[in-house]
Design a protein around this motif. Structure first.
Motif, PDB file in Angstrom:
ATOM      1  N   UNK A 134      27.501 -47.318   5.477  1.00 31.17           N
ATOM      2  CA  UNK A 134      27.577 -48.775   5.633  1.00 31.17           C
ATOM      3  C   UNK A 134      26.700 -49.228   6.797  1.00 31.17           C
ATOM      4  N   UNK A 135      26.783 -48.503   7.924  1.00 39.24           N
ATOM      5  CA  UNK A 135      25.940 -48.828   9.068  1.00 39.24           C
ATOM      6  C   UNK A 135      24.466 -48.691   8.760  1.00 39.24           C
ATOM      7  N   UNK A 136      24.126 -47.665   7.985  1.00 36.43           N
ATOM      8  CA  UNK A 136      22.715 -47.476   7.605  1.00 36.43           C
ATOM      9  C   UNK A 136      22.197 -48.668   6.815  1.00 36.43           C
ATOM     10  N   UNK A 137      22.960 -49.135   5.840  1.00 31.43           N
ATOM     11  CA  UNK A 137      22.492 -50.230   5.000  1.00 31.43           C
ATOM     12  C   UNK A 137      22.432 -51.543   5.776  1.00 31.43           C
ATOM     13  N   UNK A 138      23.426 -51.786   6.621  1.00 28.53           N
ATOM     14  CA  UNK A 138      23.467 -53.053   7.365  1.00 28.53           C
ATOM     15  C   UNK A 138      22.327 -53.128   8.377  1.00 28.53           C
ATOM     16  N   UNK A 139      22.183 -52.086   9.215  1.00 28.86           N
ATOM     17  CA  UNK A 139      21.127 -52.114  10.231  1.00 28.86           C
ATOM     18  C   UNK A 139      19.740 -52.018   9.599  1.00 28.86           C
ATOM     19  N   UNK A 140      19.612 -51.243   8.513  1.00 30.46           N
ATOM     20  CA  UNK A 140      18.323 -51.141   7.840  1.00 30.46           C
ATOM     21  C   UNK A 140      17.892 -52.470   7.253  1.00 30.46           C
ATOM     22  N   UNK A 141      18.819 -53.146   6.570  1.00 35.87           N
ATOM     23  CA  UNK A 141      18.487 -54.454   5.995  1.00 35.87           C
ATOM     24  C   UNK A 141      18.175 -55.464   7.087  1.00 35.87           C
ATOM     25  N   UNK A 142      18.946 -55.442   8.181  1.00 27.73           N
ATOM     26  CA  UNK A 142      18.704 -56.377   9.280  1.00 27.73           C
ATOM     27  C   UNK A 142      17.333 -56.145   9.905  1.00 27.73           C
ATOM     28  N   UNK A 143      16.935 -54.874  10.072  1.00 21.82           N
ATOM     29  CA  UNK A 143      15.630 -54.594  10.664  1.00 21.82           C
ATOM     30  C   UNK A 143      14.503 -55.079   9.762  1.00 21.82           C
ATOM     31  N   UNK A 144      14.629 -54.848   8.461  1.00 20.82           N
ATOM     32  CA  UNK A 144      13.590 -55.294   7.531  1.00 20.82           C
ATOM     33  C   UNK A 144      13.477 -56.819   7.547  1.00 20.82           C
ATOM     34  N   UNK A 145      14.605 -57.506   7.469  1.00 19.25           N
ATOM     35  CA  UNK A 145      14.583 -58.973   7.454  1.00 19.25           C
ATOM     36  C   UNK A 145      13.994 -59.512   8.759  1.00 19.25           C
ATOM     37  N   UNK A 146      14.423 -58.947   9.880  1.00 15.26           N
ATOM     38  CA  UNK A 146      13.918 -59.374  11.189  1.00 15.26           C
ATOM     39  C   UNK A 146      12.402 -59.229  11.268  1.00 15.26           C
ATOM     40  N   UNK A 147      11.887 -58.089  10.862  1.00 18.75           N
ATOM     41  CA  UNK A 147      10.457 -57.845  10.999  1.00 18.75           C
ATOM     42  C   UNK A 147       9.647 -58.665   9.997  1.00 18.75           C
ATOM     43  N   UNK A 148      10.205 -58.948   8.847  1.00 21.27           N
ATOM     44  CA  UNK A 148       9.509 -59.834   7.909  1.00 21.27           C
ATOM     45  C   UNK A 148       9.417 -61.243   8.501  1.00 21.27           C
ATOM     46  N   UNK A 149      10.488 -61.690   9.169  1.00 27.50           N
ATOM     47  CA  UNK A 149      10.438 -62.997   9.828  1.00 27.50           C
ATOM     48  C   UNK A 149       9.419 -63.005  10.965  1.00 27.50           C
ATOM     49  N   UNK A 150       9.327 -61.900  11.713  1.00 33.11           N
ATOM     50  CA  UNK A 150       8.314 -61.823  12.768  1.00 33.11           C
ATOM     51  C   UNK A 150       6.923 -61.911  12.154  1.00 33.11           C
ATOM     52  N   UNK A 151       6.706 -61.202  11.049  1.00 27.71           N
ATOM     53  CA  UNK A 151       5.414 -61.291  10.356  1.00 27.71           C
ATOM     54  C   UNK A 151       5.150 -62.730   9.928  1.00 27.71           C
ATOM     55  N   UNK A 152       6.207 -63.419   9.478  1.00 32.35           N
ATOM     56  CA  UNK A 152       6.042 -64.822   9.114  1.00 32.35           C
ATOM     57  C   UNK A 152       5.621 -65.683  10.292  1.00 32.35           C
ATOM     58  N   UNK A 153       6.149 -65.386  11.485  1.00 29.19           N
ATOM     59  CA  UNK A 153       5.754 -66.150  12.675  1.00 29.19           C
ATOM     60  C   UNK A 153       4.293 -65.901  13.026  1.00 29.19           C
ATOM     61  N   UNK A 154       3.802 -64.698  12.754  1.00 35.02           N
ATOM     62  CA  UNK A 154       2.385 -64.418  13.009  1.00 35.02           C
ATOM     63  C   UNK A 154       1.493 -65.144  11.992  1.00 35.02           C
ATOM     64  N   UNK A 155       1.925 -65.204  10.751  1.00 33.25           N
ATOM     65  CA  UNK A 155       1.171 -65.972   9.756  1.00 33.25           C
ATOM     66  C   UNK A 155       1.139 -67.446  10.160  1.00 33.25           C
ATOM     67  N   UNK A 156       2.273 -67.975  10.617  1.00 29.62           N
ATOM     68  CA  UNK A 156       2.331 -69.370  11.054  1.00 29.62           C
ATOM     69  C   UNK A 156       1.405 -69.617  12.244  1.00 29.62           C
ATOM     70  N   UNK A 157       1.401 -68.691  13.211  1.00 25.80           N
ATOM     71  CA  UNK A 157       0.528 -68.858  14.373  1.00 25.80           C
ATOM     72  C   UNK A 157      -0.939 -68.745  13.964  1.00 25.80           C
ATOM     73  N   UNK A 158      -1.242 -67.860  13.027  1.00 21.44           N
ATOM     74  CA  UNK A 158      -2.602 -67.776  12.508  1.00 21.44           C
ATOM     75  C   UNK A 158      -3.018 -69.069  11.834  1.00 21.44           C
ATOM     76  N   UNK A 159      -2.092 -69.651  11.089  1.00 20.17           N
ATOM     77  CA  UNK A 159      -2.349 -70.949  10.450  1.00 20.17           C
ATOM     78  C   UNK A 159      -2.694 -71.999  11.508  1.00 20.17           C
ATOM     79  N   UNK A 160      -1.879 -72.078  12.568  1.00 25.92           N
ATOM     80  CA  UNK A 160      -2.109 -73.052  13.642  1.00 25.92           C
ATOM     81  C   UNK A 160      -3.462 -72.811  14.307  1.00 25.92           C
ATOM     82  N   UNK A 161      -3.789 -71.519  14.528  1.00 27.51           N
ATOM     83  CA  UNK A 161      -5.050 -71.177  15.193  1.00 27.51           C
ATOM     84  C   UNK A 161      -6.247 -71.606  14.351  1.00 27.51           C
ATOM     85  N   UNK A 162      -6.251 -71.238  13.074  1.00 26.25           N
ATOM     86  CA  UNK A 162      -7.373 -71.605  12.198  1.00 26.25           C
ATOM     87  C   UNK A 162      -7.478 -73.116  12.045  1.00 26.25           C
ATOM     88  N   UNK A 163      -6.345 -73.792  11.950  1.00 29.89           N
ATOM     89  CA  UNK A 163      -6.351 -75.239  11.795  1.00 29.89           C
ATOM     90  C   UNK A 163      -6.906 -75.917  13.046  1.00 29.89           C
TER      91      UNK A 163
END
Length: 426
Positions: A134-163
């Protein structure tokens, strides 16, 4: 449970740990000595790499430090001046120093936990040790979701930079797509050692960008008064604090960084370099930009200068915006990749060979991550709000909370015989 001198097999759980056991286990882990009943593949996530086509454990400590700096400082530093404008100069300085010191201690505990359990590659593996499947699935899913959101923040910052650089010459969707594609291409190398050289360029890039910004606001002169303290609502104060937490939120990738170091016991050197550098930079940039921009300080911080300097600053920051996102995307992809090709401690040949299955799987995972990041950047198109959402949901837990549980797991049995252990990390 009676104390034993043998280290635990991979995945076994235990709520207590004798001090002599802890020392022996750390010593054996540092020397790469497999314990009784533990196979080599269980003992180390990548197994024996002598005949491997793709060798992962190749990083020296300074390369790990470069990766950690690029991952942590990139976007975090851009929100710090606005934090000072919200909280006031005194509270801003206290929180940056205080949370930085705590982040150093919690990062050190992650290093100890990794040495105690060398097979741990990510938060999912740590969750398996603490709470089972249970701990493996919860922490694993949380890490994946967290890092995907961080990647999203980098895409957003790239958007702002290019704009900003192009003065809005095209729509935001196009620039978000361009940012996501660049990050996808740079994520394809399978080892962190190859990305570590890019990390040096990333750190130089963000340094140049923030120095240009500080020079710009200095030349423009004081734009308003600076408050020592501030009267603010709970919501605005909470968002400001979460921005500082995000600025120290590199811990989520530490297990993966250590797993690809030649000498995992050198992790503390990389950690201290990271914490001294990022805390110093946050203080200097936050104080200088806020002192000159005053209550009009905006986030990201590069937007506090005139039009021309703003374009130059964003142009200089593009490498760090992309490369830091690549590091987070790589760690996220590596977690999924290892989960697919490592079963019960035994790795598949696709992990360490140039097989079609291995490469197509890796590229497919990277593509999925950056597609989701692109969608997030379009759905939440406000920089500070996106950082606040990420920090509130995940960053505070991975940076500050989980390490406390690691400490209790490693030292639980000593609470009665050595009560002063509560004051120390090790």
């Amino acid at each position: 449970m009676a104390p034993t001198s043998q280290p635990l097999p991979a995945g076994e759980q235990r709520g207590s740990l004798d001090s002599s056991v802890d020392s022996n286990a750390l010593e054996k882990a540092a020397k790469k000595e497999p314990a009784a009943g533990v196979t080599q593949n269980e003992f180390d996530v990548y197994g024996n790499e002598e005949t491997a086509d793709i060798k992962y454990r190749t990083m020296v400590w300074w390369k790990a430090a470069a990766l950690m700096l690029a991952e942590t400082v990139s976007l975090g530093i851009l929100s710090i001046p606005s934090v000072f404008a919200t909280l006031g100069m005194v509270a801003g300085c206290i929180l940056v120093i205080g949370l930085g010191a705590i982040a150093t201690a919690t990062g050190y505990m992650i290093g100890l936990f990794k040495l105690r359990y060398p097979h741990v590659h990510n938060m999912a593996d740590a969750g398996m040790i603490l709470w089972g499947p249970v701990g493996r699935e919860v922490l694993g899913a949380a890490q994946v979701i967290f890092m995907v959101f961080i990647c999203g923040s980098h895409v957003l910052t790239g958007l702002i930079a290019f704009d900003t650089i192009t003065s809005g010459a095209s729509c935001s969707v196009l620039w978000a797509g361009v940012s996501a594609i660049i990050c996808l291409v740079l994520t394809i190398p399978r080892t962190l050692d190859g990305i570590s050289y890019l990390s040096v360029a990333s750190f130089i890039s963000i340094l140049a960008a923030v120095f240009i910004t500080m020079i710009g606001v200095g030349v423009a002169g004081h734009q308003g008064g600076v408050t020592v303290t501030a009267n603010l609502s709970f919501a605005s104060g909470f968002l400001a604090v979460t921005d500082i937490i995000f600025a120290y939120a590199g811990h989520v990738g530490f297990f993966t960084f250590i797993a690809e170091m030649r000498k995992p016991e050198d992790f503390s050197k990389a950690l201290y370099c990271l914490q001294v550098a990022d805390t110093t930079l946050y203080l200097v940039v936050g104080i200088v930009v806020y002192a000159f921009a005053g209550p009009n300080t905006v986030s990201p911080a590069l937007g506090n200068t005139g039009t021309t300097l703003r374009k130059i600053a964003y142009g200089m920051a593009l490498p760090t915006i992309m490369i830091a996102g690549v590091i987070n995307g790589h760690v996220c992809a590596k977690l999924v990749f290892i989960r697919i090709f490592r079963r019960n401690g035994v790795k598949s040949r696709h992990m360490t060979t140039h097989s079609w299955v291995g490469w197509l799987t890796w590229i497919g995972i990277c593509f999925a991550i950056w597609t989701m990041a692109f969608i997030i950047a379009e759905v939440i198109p406000f920089f500070n709000d996106l950082l606040g959402v990420i920090s509130a949901l995940f960053a505070s837990w991975f940076t500050y909370g989980i390490s406390g549980i690691f400490w209790f797991h490693l030292t639980w049995s000593r609470r009665t015989t050595e009560p002063l252990n509560i004051l120390f990390l090790y």
